[in-house]
Write an enzyme that holds these catalytic residues in place. Structure first.
Site, PDB file in Angstrom:
ATOM      1  CB  CYS A 252      -1.365  -0.511   1.332  1.00 55.95           C
ATOM      2  SG  CYS A 252      -1.904   0.988   1.310  1.00 55.95           S
TER       3      CYS A 252
ATOM      4  CB  CYS B  25      -1.499   4.470   4.540  1.00 59.91           C
ATOM      5  SG  CYS B  25      -3.106   3.833   3.877  1.00 59.91           S
ATOM      6  CB  SER B  26      -0.668   0.505   6.765  1.00 61.75           C
ATOM      7  OG  SER B  26      -2.130   0.705   7.717  1.00 61.75           O
ATOM      8  CB  CYS B  27      -4.848  -0.275   2.233  1.00 62.13           C
ATOM      9  SG  CYS B  27      -5.658   1.291   2.089  1.00 62.13           S
TER      10      CYS B  27
END
Lengths: 209, 136
Positions: A111, A114-116
């Site tokens: 991602c 961010c941190s999807c």
């Protein structure tokens, strides 16, 4: 203070995952602003458990895809629907796409913003997945990052594709079934599937290892 | 796991063992388990406030029992979720101690929900973000 003095909060109405997650986020921000806790303190406590919410569900899906060609087809056509067959699902409106490794293509997920992460199947992301270093480098130099940071040597004859997950569409990888696993049960196969293999920074284990 | 993590974990496990409904905390009977990221954050907030001296752990325990009891008395208007009750317990306890106004939480939640995390990021990216072609 007795319990009866505690004001019930209005939680008797159903809330969606998104609403609850937002509420926790809001509460955390407020408590930090009020000086009741620090971000570091919350992170330290969360880290005790966050690496342990594991990828067993994804491993189960992969093992089924390895043993059931019709399921594999459905998984690649519509991962969210195929996972729902196994009663594995996530947030509403969040589609999952499974990309398949072959002899000529290796897939990796990231991602970039961010941190999807496909947490309904893989659990929570490892810390390195959220780190800026991985998010930027895997896009610029995928082959080098896989080799240097993860010890995964993708042969030059294999194309590497890096897939960017967003809040709308989350990718994960269907790794290739290891050799010499013909006699194994679905459950035994699931034991070979690692989180890293489904992120695309590793390979499944070999039997006996 | 480092020795430091082990110590932090023991301290937290000790707190968790005092809470009601161990079957919800440890669905497989042994290890503490969470299903979502927000559950872990909600858990961490309650422990952090306790460690900061805002309340005794027995008070949180009572608040949690109270929140679960209220849910039971409401007779299934919402599905039972342990950490949803946990969140309610935490909010009610902090409110009772004058540390929080639940109406403020409502308002802040609304702000979080209406603020796009990243406008471009809500788009689905249907092509690879990078391709490193085969060389041989």
């Amino acid at each position: 203070m007795t319990r009866t003095e505690i004001t019930p909060s209005p939680t008797v109405t159903p809330r969606s995952e998104e609403q609850i997650a937002a509420r926790v986020k809001a509460l955390e921000a407020m408590l930090i602003e009020k000086g009741i806790m620090t971000t570091d303190a919350v992170d330290r406590l969360a880290e005790i458990y966050e690496n342990e919410v594991g990828p067993q569900l994804g491993a189960k899906v992969v093992a089924k895809a390895w043993t059931d060609p019709a399921f594999r087809e459905r998984l690649l056509a519509d991962a969210s629907a195929a996972c729902a067959e196994l009663e594995i699902g996530g947030l509403q409106g969040e589609d999952m796409v499974v990309v398949e490794n072959t002899d000529t293509v290796h897939n990796t997920i990231v991602c970039t913003l961010c941190s999807c992460y496909p947490w309904p199947v893989l659990g929570l992301p490892p810390n390195w997945y959220k780190a800026p270093a991985y998010r930027s480098r895997i896009v610029r130099q995928p082959r080098a990052v896989l080799r240097e940071d993860f010890g995964l040597d993708v042969p030059d004859s294999v194309e590497i594709r890096v897939w960017d997950s967003s809040s709308e569409l989350r990718y994960w990888v269907l790794p290739q079934r290891p050799a010499d696993t013909e006699g194994l049960s679905e459950e035994e196969l699931a034991g070979l599937v690692t989180r890293d293999a489904m992120i695309g920074v590793g390979q499944p284990l070999h039997p006996g290892r | 796991m480092t020795a430091q993590d082990g110590t932090a974990r023991q301290a937290v496990e000790h707190l968790l063992l005092e809470l009601p409904h161990q079957e919800a905390i440890r669905p497989d009977g042994t290890d503490v388990s969470f299903q979502t990221a927000w559950e872990i954050r909600a858990f961490a907030l309650a422990v952090a406030a306790h460690q900061n001296g805002e309340y005794d752990w027995t008070q949180f325990q009572e608040a949690l029992v109270g929140a679960i009891t209220r849910w039971e008395q409401a007779q299934g208007t919402t599905p039972y979720r342990y950490y949803d009750r946990w969140l309610e317990a935490l909010e009610s306890l902090l409110a009772a101690r004058g540390l929080l106004d639940v109406a403020d939480v409502e308002e802040r939640t609304r702000v979080v929900l209406t603020t796009p995390r990243d406008t471009g990021h809500h788009r689905a990216h249907r092509e690879p973000v990078a391709v490193d072609a085969a060389r041989a």
